[in-house]
Design a protein around this motif. Structure first.
Motif, mmCIF file in Angstrom:
data_model
loop_
_atom_site.group_PDB
_atom_site.id
_atom_site.type_symbol
_atom_site.label_atom_id
_atom_site.label_comp_id
_atom_site.label_asym_id
_atom_site.label_seq_id
_atom_site.Cartn_x
_atom_site.Cartn_y
_atom_site.Cartn_z
ATOM 1 N N THR A 81 -40.975 38.676 18.229
ATOM 2 C CA THR A 81 -39.672 38.042 18.031
ATOM 3 C C THR A 81 -39.791 36.738 17.240
ATOM 4 O O THR A 81 -38.824 35.997 17.134
ATOM 5 N N GLY A 82 -40.951 36.462 16.676
ATOM 6 C CA GLY A 82 -41.040 35.251 15.855
ATOM 7 C C GLY A 82 -42.438 34.663 15.792
ATOM 8 O O GLY A 82 -43.438 35.318 16.078
ATOM 9 N N TYR A 83 -42.465 33.415 15.458
ATOM 10 C CA TYR A 83 -43.683 32.660 15.172
ATOM 11 C C TYR A 83 -44.733 32.782 16.274
ATOM 12 O O TYR A 83 -45.915 32.954 16.005
ATOM 13 N N GLU A 103 -41.296 45.075 16.396
ATOM 14 C CA GLU A 103 -40.718 43.814 15.911
ATOM 15 C C GLU A 103 -39.228 43.904 15.628
ATOM 16 O O GLU A 103 -38.719 44.979 15.309
ATOM 17 N N PRO A 106 -36.093 38.271 12.079
ATOM 18 C CA PRO A 106 -35.933 36.924 12.631
ATOM 19 C C PRO A 106 -34.496 36.700 13.134
ATOM 20 O O PRO A 106 -33.547 37.048 12.436
ATOM 21 N N ASP A 133 -38.367 32.702 22.153
ATOM 22 C CA ASP A 133 -39.105 32.328 20.952
ATOM 23 C C ASP A 133 -38.529 31.029 20.392
ATOM 24 O O ASP A 133 -37.387 30.988 19.931
ATOM 25 N N SER A 135 -39.151 29.489 17.803
ATOM 26 C CA SER A 135 -38.941 29.413 16.356
ATOM 27 C C SER A 135 -37.553 29.912 15.967
ATOM 28 O O SER A 135 -37.037 29.551 14.911
ATOM 29 N N THR A 136 -36.925 30.736 16.807
ATOM 30 C CA THR A 136 -35.630 31.314 16.434
ATOM 31 C C THR A 136 -34.571 31.167 17.518
ATOM 32 O O THR A 136 -33.391 31.442 17.267
ATOM 33 N N CYS A 293 -29.542 33.205 15.843
ATOM 34 C CA CYS A 293 -29.453 34.422 16.647
ATOM 35 C C CYS A 293 -27.969 34.724 16.878
ATOM 36 O O CYS A 293 -27.297 34.039 17.645
ATOM 37 N N HIS A 332 -39.473 29.381 11.713
ATOM 38 C CA HIS A 332 -39.879 30.725 11.319
ATOM 39 C C HIS A 332 -40.160 30.754 9.819
ATOM 40 O O HIS A 332 -39.299 30.374 9.021
ATOM 41 N N LYS A 336 -37.193 29.197 7.447
ATOM 42 C CA LYS A 336 -37.165 27.881 8.091
ATOM 43 C C LYS A 336 -36.281 26.856 7.371
ATOM 44 O O LYS A 336 -35.893 25.857 7.975
#
Ligand SMILES: *Cc1c(COP(=O)(O)O)cnc(C)c1O
Length: 389
Positions: A81-83, A103, A106, A133, A135-136, A293, A332, A336
């Protein structure tokens, strides 16, 4: 208000700021033993599960989980789900695991039927999932993933660095095998501790590894130390971060003493985080900000990952900072430059003044970027929801 390290309570700060205790000092032995007991309560883990608190960061907890679980050539599944799930993949490859991934793009969660199909297809020894996550801002239903893995005879490792003590999760039914975190995010302590709770089954997996884990990471080194401290005995393997241990027991006690919306302890704490996320959402809506999201059900409650409005870019972060509140840019790698992140976890969720100041700084930063922003309206929206606890 970045998503970690976060603000800590004055009591946690005071506990951290004393003279450095020795690792064998009676007060430290007591603080360590109590912290481990408190971890079981915060993690909602059975007495048979083993808590570990070791000097290091969240990444060390990820590394310990992987190193003590998989032998070369064993299959594992990472829910991407991300970084930070990508980081988990890298770590697992170091231990020569055969890594499969399922996966999502993002900003999206992986649908549970896809997770289930991937588990059936890959028959992994363990499934690794990031709870929230960072990052997101995407949240996975880690409890449900663990249920699916359990059905298929696989273990589950949950990265809770941005979730533990803020998002509900229970280890009581034995389906989550490892729930790990770092001290500086949702659990609300200063940075520097890797914290994880490991089920009996995952502890047993260490005993059958084909080669021992790296020296500092090995459960076999740490378990006797954790057991000694819990029995209030002195022990030494490698020097603990003694000031942080003192801070940990105070911070964990505050979580377990929380009282919110008719609930107490960890239930109150997670309910409080959900409530604050909802209040912040009111403010973001007043500004017309949208989340990276898109699906509300898939968003974690610990941070907001918000898209820059049209015509605004990453320099918004510094513009908000100029109004006295630190927020974070995107993380991400694929997007980003398109969003920024505001953390709302730990002690800050008990401080409406701090949340209000954050909403105000974001609004003023938007105005300084040439975007209209109804600062008073956003603050009112925040406080309106806040007051309906
Ligand atoms: C921050 C973070 C990590 C890494 O933790 P460090 O303390 O920076 O090593 C891992 N997973 C998630 C979900 C995180 O938010």
């Amino acid at each position: 208000m970045i998503p970690g390290p976060i603000e800590v309570s004055p009591e946690v700060r005071a506990a951290h700021d004393g003279p450095p205790p020795g690792h064998l000092a009676p007060s430290l032995v007591e603080a360590y033993g109590r912290s481990l007991e408190q971890m079981r309560a915060v993690w909602r883990a059975p007495a048979s599960a083993q808590p570990f608190m070791v000097a290091g960061s969240g990444t060390l907890a990820m590394d310990m989980a992987a190193a003590n679980l998989v032998s070369p050539g064993e299959r594992v599944l990472v829910v991407g789900t991300g970084y930070f799930s990508d980081r988990m993949v890298e770590i697992l490859r170091r231990y020569e695991a055969e890594v499969a991934m399922v996966e999502a793009p993002p900003g999206e969660a992986v649908p549970l039927p896809e997770v289930q199909a991937a588990i059936r297809r890959t028959t992994p020894k363990a499934v690794f999932v990031t709870h929230v996550d960072t990052s997101t801002g995407v949240r996975m239903n880690a409890q449900a993933v663990a249920g699916l893995a359990h059905e298929a005879g696989a273990m589950t490792v949950v990265d809770g660095v941005c979730a533990t003590a803020a998002e509900p999760l229970s280890m009581m039914d034995g389906e989550v095998d490892i729930y790990l975190t770092g001290s500086q995010k949702a659990i609300g302590l200063p940075a520097g501790l890797a914290m994880l709770v490991v089920s009996e089954r995952a502890m047993a997996a260490r005993d059958t590894l084909r080669r021992p884990p790296p020296y500092y990471l090995d459960y076999h080194q740490w378990r006797p130390i954790m057991r000694a401290y819990e029995a209030r005995d002195k022990a030494y393997f490698a020097t603990p971060a003694t000031n942080l241990v003192q801070a940990a027991t105070v911070g964990l006690a505050q979580i377990l003493a929380d009282d919110f919306a008719g609930k107490t302890g960890i239930e109150a704490r997670t309910a409080r985080h959900a409530h604050v996320a909802c209040a912040m959402e009111g403010a973001w809506r007043a500004y017309g900000l949208e989340h990276l999201c898109a699906s509300p059900d898939d968003r974690g409650v610990t941070l907001s990952a918000l898209k820059y409005p049209t015509g605004v870019g990453p320099d918004l972060v510094a513009k908000i900072g100029a109004h006295g509140v630190a927020v974070a840019g995107g993380l991400h790698p694929s997007c980003k430059a398109e969003y920024f992140r505001v953390g709302h976890m730990g002690w800050a969720t008990t401080q409406p003044g701090l949340l209000e100041k954050t909403v105000e700084a974001v609004g003023r930063g938007l105005r300084d970027s040439g975007v209209e922003a109804d600062v008073e309206g956003a603050k009112a929206a925040l406080l309106e929801t806040w007051s309906h606890a």
